[in-house]
Design an enzyme around this catalytic site. Sequence first.
Site, short mmCIF file in Angstrom:
data_model
loop_
_atom_site.label_atom_id
_atom_site.label_comp_id
_atom_site.label_asym_id
_atom_site.label_seq_id
_atom_site.Cartn_x
_atom_site.Cartn_y
_atom_site.Cartn_z
N LYS A 58 57.90 17.53 9.89
CA LYS A 58 58.15 18.86 10.45
C LYS A 58 58.71 19.80 9.39
O LYS A 58 58.34 20.98 9.33
CB LYS A 58 59.10 18.75 11.64
CG LYS A 58 58.44 18.10 12.85
CD LYS A 58 59.44 17.65 13.90
CE LYS A 58 58.75 16.93 15.04
NZ LYS A 58 59.68 16.33 16.01
N GLN A 102 66.03 15.80 17.08
CA GLN A 102 65.07 14.72 17.07
C GLN A 102 65.55 13.61 17.99
O GLN A 102 66.70 13.19 17.93
CB GLN A 102 64.90 14.17 15.65
CG GLN A 102 63.87 13.07 15.52
CD GLN A 102 62.47 13.54 15.88
OE1 GLN A 102 62.04 14.61 15.47
NE2 GLN A 102 61.76 12.72 16.63
N ASP A 125 61.98 23.76 20.96
CA ASP A 125 61.33 22.50 21.33
C ASP A 125 61.16 22.39 22.84
O ASP A 125 60.55 21.44 23.33
CB ASP A 125 62.16 21.32 20.80
CG ASP A 125 61.35 20.03 20.69
OD1 ASP A 125 60.11 20.12 20.59
OD2 ASP A 125 61.95 18.95 20.70
#
Length: 288
Positions: A58, A102, A125
């Site tokens: 990413k 994450q 996200d």
Amino acid sequence: MSPTQTAQLMDGTSLARRMVEEAAVAAAEISRRTGNSPCLATVLVGEDPASVTYVRMKRARCAKAGIQSRHIALPAATTTAELIDTLAGLSNDPEVHGILLQHPCGPHIDERAAFEAIAPEKDVDGVTMHSFAAMSFALPGFVSCTPGGIQRLLEEYDVGLAGKHAVVVGRSAILGKPVGMLLLAQDATVTYCHSRTADLSAIVREADIVVAAVGRPRLIRGEDIKPGAVVIDAGYNPGNVGDVDFDAALTRARLITPVPGGVGPMTIAVLLAQTVEAAANQLGIQEL
């Protein structure tokens, strides 16, 4: 479809590349107008090899798109309270425009509490309850990235959803549940299935659109795919195997995503696009 025909592959790699290029153009324009580049903060607890790889990927994509990345690596022993403090600090930092936690973070972490420490305007996200509510009510906000990527793929291949029966296999908070909401908002009739669903095969056979998002290799059998259906395989299992028996489904579906190269690249592309959008919103740019 006849036995000699095969489904058209839905090329997520090419579409994602185009989306990242568009995000790069927009990021450069934001920088030109404001002197600030969009910034994505990534937070990783521990050193799980798969998570380390995902974060590295990413950050590399951010660099290609002209998006700054700030990485916060926390020790595996980090507590929920400490993680929340870190995320709250990033939420209050005006130089950070998007935040990615994450996951999984480890069994000792209350992930829901951690997600809720992310400010909604920086939840690029799409993991907070605020974002899920916005998706459910078709209000402004950020979508969960994988469902958002699936939505873009369906649009790219002109898949009409109104009146279609969509079967979502999986009910996770960041994939199964939100993708169903996005499909429902486009007038599909949505059935959720999961590990306790009785006679899954019978339900899948009735689906015009199948979204496999359960994390079990080849759970969806090819012979259960309705001829002419659209198959979205959001699963990724060891050995580049999805949740759908790809070879068998290939001769029955009209459209199908490969694994890899289908849904996966779209997830990161949506993350970058939403980071740029978040930066524009926070920096007061109305149009790009």
